[in-house]
Write a protein that holds these residues in place. Structure first.
Motif, PDB file in Angstrom:
ATOM      1  N   ILE A   1       0.854  -1.188   0.000  1.00 44.39           N
ATOM      2  CA  ILE A   1       0.000   0.000   0.000  1.00 44.39           C
ATOM      3  C   ILE A   1       0.888   1.236   0.000  1.00 44.39           C
ATOM      4  CG2 ILE A   1      -1.757   1.307   1.244  1.00 44.39           C
ATOM      5  CD1 ILE A   1      -2.786  -1.307   0.096  1.00 44.39           C
ATOM      6  N   ILE A   2       0.521   2.210  -0.819  1.00 41.18           N
ATOM      7  CA  ILE A   2       1.272   3.457  -0.911  1.00 41.18           C
ATOM      8  C   ILE A   2       0.337   4.609  -0.574  1.00 41.18           C
ATOM      9  CG2 ILE A   2       2.605   4.987  -2.420  1.00 41.18           C
ATOM     10  CD1 ILE A   2       3.235   2.435  -4.101  1.00 41.18           C
ATOM     11  N   VAL A   3       0.771   5.482   0.313  1.00 43.64           N
ATOM     12  CA  VAL A   3       0.005   6.669   0.682  1.00 43.64           C
ATOM     13  C   VAL A   3       0.635   7.868  -0.019  1.00 43.64           C
ATOM     14  CG1 VAL A   3      -0.828   8.131   2.553  1.00 43.64           C
ATOM     15  CG2 VAL A   3      -0.571   5.663   2.904  1.00 43.64           C
ATOM     16  N   GLY A   4      -0.070   8.430  -1.001  1.00 48.85           N
ATOM     17  CA  GLY A   4       0.454   9.552  -1.777  1.00 48.85           C
ATOM     18  C   GLY A   4       0.697   9.151  -3.216  1.00 48.85           C
ATOM     19  N   ALA A   5       0.067   9.880  -4.146  1.00 48.68           N
ATOM     20  CA  ALA A   5       0.121   9.492  -5.563  1.00 48.68           C
ATOM     21  C   ALA A   5       0.867  10.496  -6.431  1.00 48.68           C
ATOM     22  CB  ALA A   5      -1.307   9.320  -6.104  1.00 48.68           C
ATOM     23  N   VAL A   6       1.672  11.337  -5.801  1.00 49.53           N
ATOM     24  CA  VAL A   6       2.460  12.321  -6.551  1.00 49.53           C
ATOM     25  C   VAL A   6       3.937  12.013  -6.353  1.00 49.53           C
ATOM     26  CG1 VAL A   6       2.936  14.787  -6.857  1.00 49.53           C
ATOM     27  CG2 VAL A   6       0.662  14.041  -6.160  1.00 49.53           C
ATOM     28  N   GLY A   7       4.763  12.336  -7.326  1.00 51.46           N
ATOM     29  CA  GLY A   7       6.213  12.228  -7.176  1.00 51.46           C
ATOM     30  C   GLY A   7       6.654  10.873  -6.677  1.00 51.46           C
ATOM     31  N   GLY A   8       7.121  10.827  -5.416  1.00 49.04           N
ATOM     32  CA  GLY A   8       7.666   9.605  -4.862  1.00 49.04           C
ATOM     33  C   GLY A   8       6.683   8.455  -4.834  1.00 49.04           C
ATOM     34  N   GLY A   9       5.418   8.727  -4.483  1.00 50.47           N
ATOM     35  CA  GLY A   9       4.423   7.664  -4.392  1.00 50.47           C
ATOM     36  C   GLY A   9       4.179   6.975  -5.716  1.00 50.47           C
ATOM     37  N   ALA A  10       3.905   7.761  -6.747  1.00 51.85           N
ATOM     38  CA  ALA A  10       3.654   7.187  -8.070  1.00 51.85           C
ATOM     39  C   ALA A  10       4.900   6.506  -8.620  1.00 51.85           C
ATOM     40  CB  ALA A  10       3.168   8.277  -9.026  1.00 51.85           C
ATOM     41  N   THR A  11       6.061   7.103  -8.369  1.00 46.47           N
ATOM     42  CA  THR A  11       7.313   6.521  -8.866  1.00 46.47           C
ATOM     43  C   THR A  11       7.608   5.188  -8.187  1.00 46.47           C
ATOM     44  OG1 THR A  11       8.218   8.708  -9.323  1.00 46.47           O
ATOM     45  CG2 THR A  11       9.793   6.904  -9.146  1.00 46.47           C
ATOM     46  N   SER A  12       7.423   5.133  -6.879  1.00 38.42           N
ATOM     47  CA  SER A  12       7.686   3.873  -6.172  1.00 38.42           C
ATOM     48  C   SER A  12       6.753   2.764  -6.653  1.00 38.42           C
ATOM     49  CB  SER A  12       7.547   4.065  -4.657  1.00 38.42           C
ATOM     50  OG  SER A  12       6.237   4.455  -4.307  1.00 38.42           O
ATOM     51  N   ALA A  13       5.494   3.119  -6.943  1.00 39.84           N
ATOM     52  CA  ALA A  13       4.551   2.122  -7.457  1.00 39.84           C
ATOM     53  C   ALA A  13       5.020   1.568  -8.795  1.00 39.84           C
ATOM     54  CB  ALA A  13       3.164   2.745  -7.602  1.00 39.84           C
TER      55      ALA A  13
ATOM     56  N   ALA B   1      12.451  17.397  -5.910  1.00 42.70           N
ATOM     57  CA  ALA B   1      11.995  16.276  -6.729  1.00 42.70           C
ATOM     58  C   ALA B   1      13.027  15.150  -6.819  1.00 42.70           C
ATOM     59  CB  ALA B   1      11.623  16.765  -8.127  1.00 42.70           C
ATOM     60  N   TRP B   2      14.304  15.495  -7.023  1.00 44.75           N
ATOM     61  CA  TRP B   2      15.305  14.435  -7.214  1.00 44.75           C
ATOM     62  C   TRP B   2      15.369  13.485  -6.021  1.00 44.75           C
ATOM     63  CZ3 TRP B   2      19.491  12.201  -5.030  1.00 44.75           C
ATOM     64  CH2 TRP B   2      20.241  11.343  -5.832  1.00 44.75           C
ATOM     65  N   PRO B   3      15.486  13.980  -4.771  1.00 46.55           N
ATOM     66  CA  PRO B   3      15.534  13.041  -3.648  1.00 46.55           C
ATOM     67  C   PRO B   3      14.304  12.143  -3.572  1.00 46.55           C
ATOM     68  CG  PRO B   3      16.242  15.220  -2.947  1.00 46.55           C
ATOM     69  CD  PRO B   3      15.686  15.372  -4.324  1.00 46.55           C
ATOM     70  N   ALA B   4      13.111  12.686  -3.835  1.00 45.08           N
ATOM     71  CA  ALA B   4      11.890  11.877  -3.754  1.00 45.08           C
ATOM     72  C   ALA B   4      11.933  10.720  -4.742  1.00 45.08           C
ATOM     73  CB  ALA B   4      10.664  12.753  -4.007  1.00 45.08           C
ATOM     74  N   HIS B   5      12.371  10.989  -5.968  1.00 41.10           N
ATOM     75  CA  HIS B   5      12.425   9.937  -6.988  1.00 41.10           C
ATOM     76  C   HIS B   5      13.506   8.908  -6.666  1.00 41.10           C
ATOM     77  CE1 HIS B   5       9.604  11.369 -10.151  1.00 41.10           C
ATOM     78  NE2 HIS B   5       9.721  12.474  -9.450  1.00 41.10           N
ATOM     79  N   ARG B   6      14.642   9.366  -6.151  1.00 41.54           N
ATOM     80  CA  ARG B   6      15.708   8.427  -5.783  1.00 41.54           C
ATOM     81  C   ARG B   6      15.270   7.544  -4.613  1.00 41.54           C
ATOM     82  NH1 ARG B   6      19.574   5.137  -7.452  1.00 41.54           N
ATOM     83  NH2 ARG B   6      21.131   4.762  -5.828  1.00 41.54           N
ATOM     84  N   GLN B   7      14.623   8.148  -3.630  1.00 39.13           N
ATOM     85  CA  GLN B   7      14.170   7.393  -2.468  1.00 39.13           C
ATOM     86  C   GLN B   7      13.108   6.369  -2.854  1.00 39.13           C
ATOM     87  OE1 GLN B   7      12.999  10.614   0.058  1.00 39.13           O
ATOM     88  NE2 GLN B   7      15.097  11.388   0.204  1.00 39.13           N
ATOM     89  N   ALA B   8      12.271   6.718  -3.828  1.00 39.64           N
ATOM     90  CA  ALA B   8      11.261   5.776  -4.313  1.00 39.64           C
ATOM     91  C   ALA B   8      11.931   4.525  -4.875  1.00 39.64           C
ATOM     92  CB  ALA B   8      10.401   6.441  -5.391  1.00 39.64           C
TER      93      ALA B   8
END
Length: 445
Positions: free
Chosen positions: A5-17, A298-305
């Protein structure tokens, strides 16, 4: 079959999915978000307001239907996660349209709640047209207001990234802009001398700037400032900071760090190994000092995902510290930065030396060249690079990109001399500004 389950559908959330599905074709993946849209380019919203980006819908990268069809991922918008039961490994969800509440189980949970634009408690604020810019719908509200009310003037409170981008874009629409900032100089993450150059650019473009000031009271179109001045403008944009959305995590007993972000280990796990946290609401650490650091970019969020997805998939990759590498356009100037600034070095009592190179972006005899100022901080003994800032009209970002790479690789100020960088008259000089900083530092041994 694992359920994520992912909470949040922007940036990191969508990328991690998306990353999770790439590595695991069988997992059940569901995303919940209280917003009405998902996976939008938040960094483009100021430029959509300024009509540089003519079609605001181009900022929408995906929708729930696409995620379901192409990736077999369920996305539930207008659904707010209101609680986490860590013992039973389930979340409580509220459908914001129907009011229905239900429980959803998980094996792994990723929190990507982002942050909220700070709104200070100001007397009379309810009497004015005040906006914040944090979401796609915030952008639509500002655009609709400008189109319907045809305002002639605007006050922007806060001269950080969003404040400066909005100052430029609102001004380019022909609206008179008053920019106020609480500190002595704008963009406090910069060195003062670099910041002062940006202030000159704002004044050249007829942005009315006041520093050491903030709004204390509002009466419809009138704003009283802390220095006693009064402004008369049609609407206000508040951009004084971003508060991490950690309420859900805090209520669940997850640890919150000294920066106010959710604490995570090297794999983005919280103190509950089944729960990961990524993006603007998380606390990480500085690559140079190792100190706690929160970088809502944005970059840290995408890398962390990516790191979280790899760990869940059984292929752990440790996160590295963050430098806060970033870039900003202000009318005809570009400023970029990475690593530590003078204030941080001074406050941490870290010995440092600075080298400043003023030159051209590329060959001076080539007709399309610009002025450039590159400033680099380093340790006088170990020669280790600490940080850099660059300001100019052309070629700014690539110089900071090179130095960010050099810091990551552990290079010294002297190693900058030896970097074999691209040269042709339209792009650089035989000795690039990055090389020149290295040569200049040789004199300070």
């Amino acid at each position: 079959m694992e359920k994520i389950i992912i909470v949040g559908a922007v940036g990191g959330g969508a990328t991690s999915a998306g990353q999770l599905r790439f590595y695991n074709k069988n997992a059940i993946i569901k995303i919940f978000d209280r917003d009405t849209v998902m996976s939008y380019a938040a960094c483009g919203t100021p430029y959509a307001i300024g009509e540089v980006i003519e079609d605001e819908e181009s900022l929408l990268m995906a929708n729930p239907e696409q995620f379901k069809e192409k990736r077999n991922i369920e996305v539930h918008l207008k659904h707010e996660v209101t609680g986490i039961d860590r013992k039973e490994k389930r979340i409580r969800v509220k459908n914001l349209e129907t009011g229905e509440q239900f429980l959803e189980s998980y094996d792994k949970l990723i929190l990507s709640p982002g942050g909220t634009a700070v709104m200070p408690d100001i007397k009379g604020a309810q009497t004015a047209d005040i906006f914040r810019l944090r979401s796609y719908n915030d952008m639509l509200a500002i655009k609709e207001y400008i189109q319907s009310h045809k305002p002639q003037s605007c006050t922007i409170s806060g001269a950080g990234f969003i404040g400066l981008e909005m100052a430029e874009n609102i001004k380019e629409l022909g609206i008179d802009v008053h920019l106020i900032h609480k500190s002595d100089y704008i963009m406090s993450i910069l060195d003062e001398d670099i910041s002062r150059e940006i202030e000159k650019e704002l004044l050249l473009n007829e942005v009315h700037l006041q520093t050491n000031a903030y709004i204390t009271e509002i009466d419809q179109r009138t704003q009283t400032l802390s220095n006693g001045d009064r402004l008369e403008t049609d609407f206000i944009i508040m951009s004084i900071g971003l508060a991490p959305n950690v309420g859900l995590a805090k209520d669940a007993g997850l640890e919150i760090g000294t920066t106010g972000g959710i604490m995570t280990n090297d794999y983005m796990q919280t103190n509950d190994p089944s729960i990961y946290a990524i993006g603007d609401a998380t606390e990480n650490f500085d690559l140079v000092t190792g100190e706690p650091k929160r970088v809502p970019l944005a970059w840290p969020a995408h890398r962390q995902a990516y790191i979280a997805a790899k760990h869940i998939n059984g292929e752990p990759i440790e996160k590295k510290g963050l430098l806060g590498t970033s870039v900003l356009k202000i009318f005809n100037l570009t400023v970029a930065m990475t690593g530590l600034n003078e204030n941080t070095l001074r406050n941490l009592e870290i010995p440092s030396v600075s080298i400043v190179h003023n030159g051209n972006s590329n060959a001076g005899y080539y007709p399309d060249h610009g002025k450039l100022k590159l400033k680099v901080h380093y340790n006088p003994d170990s020669r280790k690079l600490y940080g850099a800032q660059c300001l100019g009209t052309k070629g700014v970002d690539k110089r900071i990109d090179v130095i960010a790479t050099a810091i990551y690789a552990g290079l010294t100020i002297d190693d900058l001399q030896a970097l074999e960088l691209c040269y042709a008259p339209p792009y650089s000089s035989p000795k690039d500004p990055v090389n020149m900083v290295g040569y200049k530092a040789d004199k300070k041994k």
